[in-house]
Design a protein around this motif. Structure first.
Motif, PDB file in Angstrom:
ATOM      1  N   ARG A 170      50.393  38.192 103.785  1.00 31.38           N
ATOM      2  CA  ARG A 170      50.829  38.819 105.038  1.00 31.38           C
ATOM      3  C   ARG A 170      52.067  38.120 105.604  1.00 31.38           C
ATOM      4  O   ARG A 170      52.972  38.782 106.139  1.00 31.38           O
ATOM      5  CB  ARG A 170      49.684  38.776 106.050  1.00 31.38           C
ATOM      6  CG  ARG A 170      49.960  39.561 107.332  1.00 31.38           C
ATOM      7  CD  ARG A 170      48.801  39.397 108.316  1.00 31.38           C
ATOM      8  NE  ARG A 170      49.036  40.163 109.528  1.00 31.38           N
ATOM      9  CZ  ARG A 170      48.699  41.428 109.698  1.00 31.38           C
ATOM     10  NH1 ARG A 170      48.104  42.086 108.709  1.00 31.38           N
ATOM     11  NH2 ARG A 170      48.946  42.048 110.837  1.00 31.38           N
ATOM     12  N   ASP A 184      49.070  46.475 109.167  1.00 31.56           N
ATOM     13  CA  ASP A 184      47.625  46.691 109.052  1.00 31.56           C
ATOM     14  C   ASP A 184      47.301  48.058 108.441  1.00 31.56           C
ATOM     15  O   ASP A 184      46.347  48.189 107.675  1.00 31.56           O
ATOM     16  CB  ASP A 184      46.955  46.561 110.413  1.00 31.56           C
ATOM     17  CG  ASP A 184      46.839  45.111 110.863  1.00 31.56           C
ATOM     18  OD1 ASP A 184      47.050  44.227 110.019  1.00 31.56           O
ATOM     19  OD2 ASP A 184      46.546  44.871 112.048  1.00 31.56           O
ATOM     20  N   LYS A 237      47.156  46.440 104.399  1.00 35.38           N
ATOM     21  CA  LYS A 237      45.941  45.657 104.578  1.00 35.38           C
ATOM     22  C   LYS A 237      44.789  46.354 103.863  1.00 35.38           C
ATOM     23  O   LYS A 237      44.111  47.199 104.441  1.00 35.38           O
ATOM     24  CB  LYS A 237      45.623  45.481 106.070  1.00 35.38           C
ATOM     25  CG  LYS A 237      44.444  44.537 106.338  1.00 35.38           C
ATOM     26  CD  LYS A 237      44.191  44.398 107.830  1.00 35.38           C
ATOM     27  CE  LYS A 237      43.005  43.476 108.086  1.00 35.38           C
ATOM     28  NZ  LYS A 237      42.709  43.358 109.548  1.00 35.38           N
TER      29      LYS A 237
END
Length: 483
Positions: free
Chosen positions: A267, A281, A285
């Motif tokens: 990240r 996200d 993710k």
């Protein structure tokens, strides 16, 4: 009809097959071998796939052979460069003189009475029948179905008026300049295609159901360049190879043992590479841990640069239906497209789809166990090559071919005609041979042999462990029956 005989028949002239040819020539110089290749060219995957930007997601110091240094500038190489490297290797060592092209193996049969494999082959476009015999059969055909890739049954697909293309069957002269392109998928093929097409297309959208872990590395290895400046090519290659192997193993172990730290690392790289405020996200993710599925690599952050420039975008959503002008999503949004690329995965095919018989009985390899990840329980004088899922394929191909050569030499020195792994399947703890939960693996894993929980029946995903278990271990193993 006389059947031509070989000491060893290898199937497949890709990365693995050329490695097999080299090690057989070097370690078993008295053995007569041939490589049967179903296609008209050397290179396997690298001669089959022709889509824009095709490249390796492994560095060439580990994807390249241990016996032939990689000398090009880029460590993360494009497909044509890799294909040229494989061809040059085959030519330099005379391996290409032992390849028979357009020879598709259809079935094989072992006779314990004769201690021979009989190999049935279709030759050329007319599929002329030919038969060979061999003392030892070595399958190096990988595990992809070269005839077709995987495409889901998308609803309304016939409504779409544009072109629909699977990367495995890329049209030679496809013109996408100034066109809107939607690439369905989020794996290695998709993240390669999107930045490669973005410069010429009007816009490229990567449509994914769920995100994938993606990280970036420089396409050039500055440490390798420095070592090549100071040292002879072979020494520099080996040092760089060891460095990269250790980095691969370290990163994989970090992902498996400290997944939260690995996610933080990935990240952090994304935050630096993507525009400020980008919705990481939603699009980057995943709902699984790193290396539960393969981590995708993009060289020089090319995907992230295309997104930052506005030439490419990622949409995370589900397909409701194809329309005449594109794709309608479950959210109600419609993606307009002139071309849709279905980078939706590959189909796996165990041992090239070849039928095996032992003493007249059909072999169901899904019921068998792998010995050191390279032989099958109950199948005599047989080996197969499967590379790593978490590192370069060629690392394991070189180890496997070295082991096969050592085994052949051991059998010859002792006067053995047969070698077969033996186990009691009732006492074995069964595990899948490939331990990723990626869709393309889960769709076909039941066709593949199984691995045990313990040595030597366990298929490691670790080069250093295999180095000792395969290269340095005594060939005269108690789990092998010689006769």
């Amino acid at each position: 009809m006389n059947k031509e005989h070989f000491d060893v028949i290898t199937v497949g002239a890709g990365l693995s097959g050329i490695s097999a040819g080299y090690h057989l020539q070097k370690l078993c110089p008295g053995k007569k071998y041939t490589i049967l290749e179903s296609r008209p060219d050397i290179g396997g995957t690298w001669s089959l796939f022709r889509y824009p930007g095709i490249r390796s997601d492994s560095d060439m110091f580990t994807l390249g052979y241990s016996f032939r240094p990689w000398k090009e500038a880029k460590a993360i190489a494009d497909g044509p460069s890799i294909l040229n490297y494989v061809r040059e290797t085959a030519s330099e060592f005379g391996i290409d003189r032992n390849i028979r092209f357009e020879h598709r193996v259809t079935s094989t049969s072992w006779s314990s009475k004769e201690n021979l494999w009989t190999v049935e082959v279709e030759v050329g476009p007319k599929k002329d029948k030919r038969t060979y015999t061999t003392d030892f059969l070595y399958i190096c055909s990988g595990y992809y179905n070269y005839e077709k890739g995987f495409t889901p049954n998308f609803p309304g697909v016939k409504n779409f008026k544009g072109q629909i293309i699977h990367p495995q069957h890329w049209p030679e002269n496809l013109n996408y300049t100034g066109k809107k392109v939607v690439v369905i998928g989020s794996g290695a093929t998709a993240v390669t295609l999107v930045p490669s097409m973005a410069d010429n297309a009007s816009h490229v959208t990567m449509l994914q159901r769920s995100p994938t872990y993606i990280t970036s590395l420089p396409s050039k290895d500055i440490i390798a360049d420095f070592l090549r400046f100071l040292l002879p090519a072979k020494l520099a290659h080996h040092i760089t190879r060891i460095k990269n192997i250790l980095i691969q193993i370290w990163f994989y172990q970090v992902c498996k043992r400290s997944p939260n730290f690995a996610k933080w690392l990935i990240r952090a790289r994304l935050k630096v590479s993507l525009p400020k405020g980008y919705d990481i996200d939603t699009h980057f993710k995943p709902n699984y841990q790193p290396w539960d599925q393969r981590v995708c690599l993009v060289p020089d952050s090319d995907l992230f640069k295309a997104i930052s420039k506005g030439k490419a975008s990622i949409v995370t959503d589900y397909i409701e239906t194809f329309t005449s002008n594109g794709i309608k999503l479950r959210s109600g949004k419609e993606l307009e497209a002139d071309i849709i690329v279905t980078a939706t995965g590959l189909e796996l095919l165990a041992i090239g789809g070849i039928r095996l018989k032992v003493d007249g009985s059909e072999v169901d390899i899904s019921k068998l166990f792998t010995f050191k990840g390279l032989m099958l329980s109950g199948v005599p004088n047989f080996a197969f090559c499967v590379g790593y899922t978490n590192a370069s394929w060629t690392l394991r191909a070189d180890l496997t071919s070295t082991y096969v050569a050592r085994l052949l030499n051991h059998m010859q020195s002792k006067g053995y005609k047969q070698c077969m792994p033996i186990c009691d399947p009732e006492k074995m703890e069964k595990e899948p041979i490939l331990d990723l939960n990626s869709g393309y693996i889960q769709r076909a894993i039941d066709q593949f042999p199984q691995r045990g929980a313990n040595r030597p029946w366990r298929f490691h995903q670790n080069y250093l462990m295999d180095l000792f278990d395969i290269n340095f271990a005594n060939v005269n193993d108690s789990n092998l029956s010689f006769g």
